[in-house]
Design an enzyme around this catalytic site. Structure first.
Site, PDB file in Angstrom:
ATOM      1  N   LYS A 114       0.881  -1.328   0.121  1.00  0.00           N
ATOM      2  CA  LYS A 114      -0.412  -0.059   0.157  1.00  0.00           C
ATOM      3  C   LYS A 114       0.828   1.166  -0.385  1.00  0.00           C
ATOM      4  O   LYS A 114       0.109   2.175  -0.582  1.00  0.00           O
ATOM      5  CB  LYS A 114      -1.151  -0.226   1.270  1.00  0.00           C
ATOM      6  CG  LYS A 114      -2.054  -0.824   0.824  1.00  0.00           C
ATOM      7  CD  LYS A 114      -3.282  -0.237   1.981  1.00  0.00           C
ATOM      8  CE  LYS A 114      -4.315  -1.438   1.360  1.00  0.00           C
ATOM      9  NZ  LYS A 114      -5.209  -1.247   2.602  1.00  0.00           N
ATOM     10  N   LYS A 206      -6.823  -9.576  -7.786  1.00  0.00           N
ATOM     11  CA  LYS A 206      -8.165  -9.491  -7.287  1.00  0.00           C
ATOM     12  C   LYS A 206      -9.116  -8.745  -7.272  1.00  0.00           C
ATOM     13  O   LYS A 206      -8.847  -7.483  -7.826  1.00  0.00           O
ATOM     14  CB  LYS A 206      -7.672  -9.361  -5.802  1.00  0.00           C
ATOM     15  CG  LYS A 206      -7.866  -9.934  -4.844  1.00  0.00           C
ATOM     16  CD  LYS A 206      -8.329 -10.319  -3.037  1.00  0.00           C
ATOM     17  CE  LYS A 206      -9.090  -8.867  -2.044  1.00  0.00           C
ATOM     18  NZ  LYS A 206      -8.485  -9.056  -0.961  1.00  0.00           N
ATOM     19  N   LYS A 209     -11.829  -2.070  -6.228  1.00  0.00           N
ATOM     20  CA  LYS A 209     -12.765  -1.222  -6.430  1.00  0.00           C
ATOM     21  C   LYS A 209     -12.043  -0.265  -6.755  1.00  0.00           C
ATOM     22  O   LYS A 209     -11.995   0.500  -7.449  1.00  0.00           O
ATOM     23  CB  LYS A 209     -12.889  -0.848  -5.137  1.00  0.00           C
ATOM     24  CG  LYS A 209     -12.288  -0.469  -4.450  1.00  0.00           C
ATOM     25  CD  LYS A 209     -12.768   0.333  -3.316  1.00  0.00           C
ATOM     26  CE  LYS A 209     -12.010   1.467  -2.138  1.00  0.00           C
ATOM     27  NZ  LYS A 209     -10.557   1.668  -2.576  1.00  0.00           N
TER      28      LYS A 209
END
Ligand code: TRP
Length: 344
Positions: A114, A206, A209
Site C-alpha cells: 500500500k 483480485k 474497487k
C-alpha cells in the site's frame, strides 16, 4: 485458559462494495451467526489510514452497514457498529503500539504494497494499521476472526501481540486476579469454499474497487442489466469448460467464473463442472447471469432502499456502539489496571 467464544470482523468503508467483499467476507459473516456471538464492525478508523473525502465517508459507512443488514446479519442478536464510536479501540491500540515491535510491523507485506515506492509519505496510521486491527479484535477478547487470505498476516500479528502482552504483564495479570492469560489467541476462520474472487478482466488479480475498469467487478448495487453485461464481457478463453477441477488450473478466468458460480449457489466447484463440463462459455455465462441476478438483485435493491433511510441505519450503529462499548469498557478497565494506569 478458555475464553468465551466470540467472533469479530471488520470491513472498511472505502466505497463501492463488490462481489469480492460479499462472497469473501459478508456472506461468511452471515453464516457464522447461528454458531457464535458476533460483532461486525465498519472500520472507519482504518479507512482514514489513506485519505478519505469527509463528504464520502458517511455514505460509505452507511453502505457497508446496509450491506450487512441486507445480507441478513441480525443487529439485535449480534452487534453491528462503526469503529470510531467506540473510543476504546484507539485506546487499546496505543497500548499495543507499545507492545508490538518495529521489526514485527516492518515485516507486514500489506504496508509495503500500500505504501508503494514513497514510504516516507505514507501515514503513520498506515504503518500502525495492524496494531489497531489487533485492538479491534482483542478489546472484545474475540476468539474467532473470519478473514481473507490477505489479512492472515495481520491476524498472526494480533496473536503475537496478545501473547507478548500476556507475557510482559504476566505478574500483574495474576496479581489482579485475571488468571493465567488476559487475552485469547484469536483464530482465523475460513468457512465455505475458500474462494478468492478475481477481476473479471484479469484472472490473476483480485477483484478490487481500485481497478480502473468498472467491468472488472460486479458492484453490489449494480442493476440486473449491468450485472448481465459485465458477466457477458468477462474475459474467458476459447475452450469449453473442463469436466474436472484439475482442468481449471492453467485457466484463471475460467476458474474464477466457476468459483463465482460455486460460491453464489453454495455448491463445490467440482459439482458445477459436473453440470457444465464440455459446455461453451456462452451457455455457462447465461446460467451465471441468471444466478447472479437472482442472488444479487434483491440484495442490491434492499441496500439501495436502506441507504435512503440514514436515520434508521444510524440508529442501528448507535445501538451497536452502545453495546460494543459496554464490553470494550470492561476490557479497558482491566487493561489499565494490568498496565498500571491510575484510573477513576
Ligand atoms: N483489515 C481488514 C481489511 O482490510 C479490516 C479489519 C479491520 C478487520 N479490523 C479488523 C478484519 C479486525 C478482521 C478483524 O479487510
Amino acid at each position: 485458559m478458555t475464553f468465551k467464544e466470540r467472533v469479530f470482523s471488520g470491513v472498511q468503508p472505502t466505497g463501492n462494495l463488490h462481489l469480492g467483499n460479499y462472497l469473501g467476507a459478508i456472506a461468511r459473516f452471515v453464516a457464522l451467526q447461528d454458531k457464535f456471538d458476533c460483532i461486525y464492525c465498519v472500520v472507519d478508523m482504518h479507512a482514514i489510514t489513506v485519505w478519505q473525502d469527509p463528504t464520502e465517508l458517511p455514505p460509505a459507512t452507511r453502505e457497508v452497514t446496509a450491506a450487512f443488514l441486507a445480507s441478513g446479519i441480525d443487529p439485535k442478536k449480534h452487534i453491528v457498529f462503526n469503529q470510531s464510536q467506540v473510543a476504546e479501540h484507539a485506546e487499546l491500540a496505543w497500548v499495543f503500539n507499545c507492545v508490538a515491535r518495529m521489526g514485527w510491523l516492518n515485516r507486514m507485506t500489506q504496508f509495503k504494497e500500500k505504501a508503494g515506492k514513497d514510504k516516507e509519505n505514507a501515514s503513520v496510521g498506515l504503518f500502525a494499521y495492524p496494531t489497531l486491527m489487533a485492538a479491534d479484535i482483542l478489546v472484545y477478547r474475540a476468539t474467532h476472526v473470519p478473514v481473507g487470505e490477505d489479512q492472515k498476516q495481520h491476524l498472526e500479528l494480533a496473536r503475537d501481540i496478545a501473547q507478548k502482552f500476556n507475557n510482559d504483564f504476566d505478574a500483574s495479570i495474576k496479581a489482579h486476579g485475571f488468571g493465567e492469560a488476559f487475552f485469547p489467541q484469536p483464530e482465523p476462520l475460513i468457512t465455505g469454499p475458500a474462494t478468492r474472487i478475481m477481476s473479471l478482466r484479469d484472472g490473476s488479480k483480485k477483484m478490487s474497487k481500485s481497478e480502473p475498469s468498472d467491468y472488472s467487478r460486479i458492484n453490489l448495487t449494480d442493476d440486473a442489466d449491468t450485472i448481465a453485461q459485465k458477466i457477458r464481457k468477462a474475459k474467458t478463453d476459447p475452450e469449453p469448460l473442463p469436466s474436472e477441477e484439475k482442468g481449471l488450473d492453467p485457466r484463471p478466468e475460467a476458474d474464477n467464473l466457476v468459483g463465482i458460480y460455486a460460491a453464489l449457489s453454495g455448491v463445490p466447484k467440482a459439482q458445477v463442472l459436473t453440470q457444465f463440463g464440455g459446455a461453451q462459455f456462452s451457455v455457462f455465462k447465461s446460467a451465471l447471469v441468471d444466478l447472479a441476478v437472482e442472488k444479487l438483485g434483491p440484495l442490491g435493491g434492499e441496500m439501495k432502499r436502506m441507504v435512503q433511510d440514514p436515520v434508521y441505519i444510524d440508529s442501528v450503529l448507535a445501538d451497536g456502539a452502545a453495546r460494543a462499548g459496554a464490553i470494550a469498557a470492561e476490557t479497558m478497565k482491566a487493561v489499565k489496571d494490568i498496565v498500571g494506569f491510575v484510573r477513576r
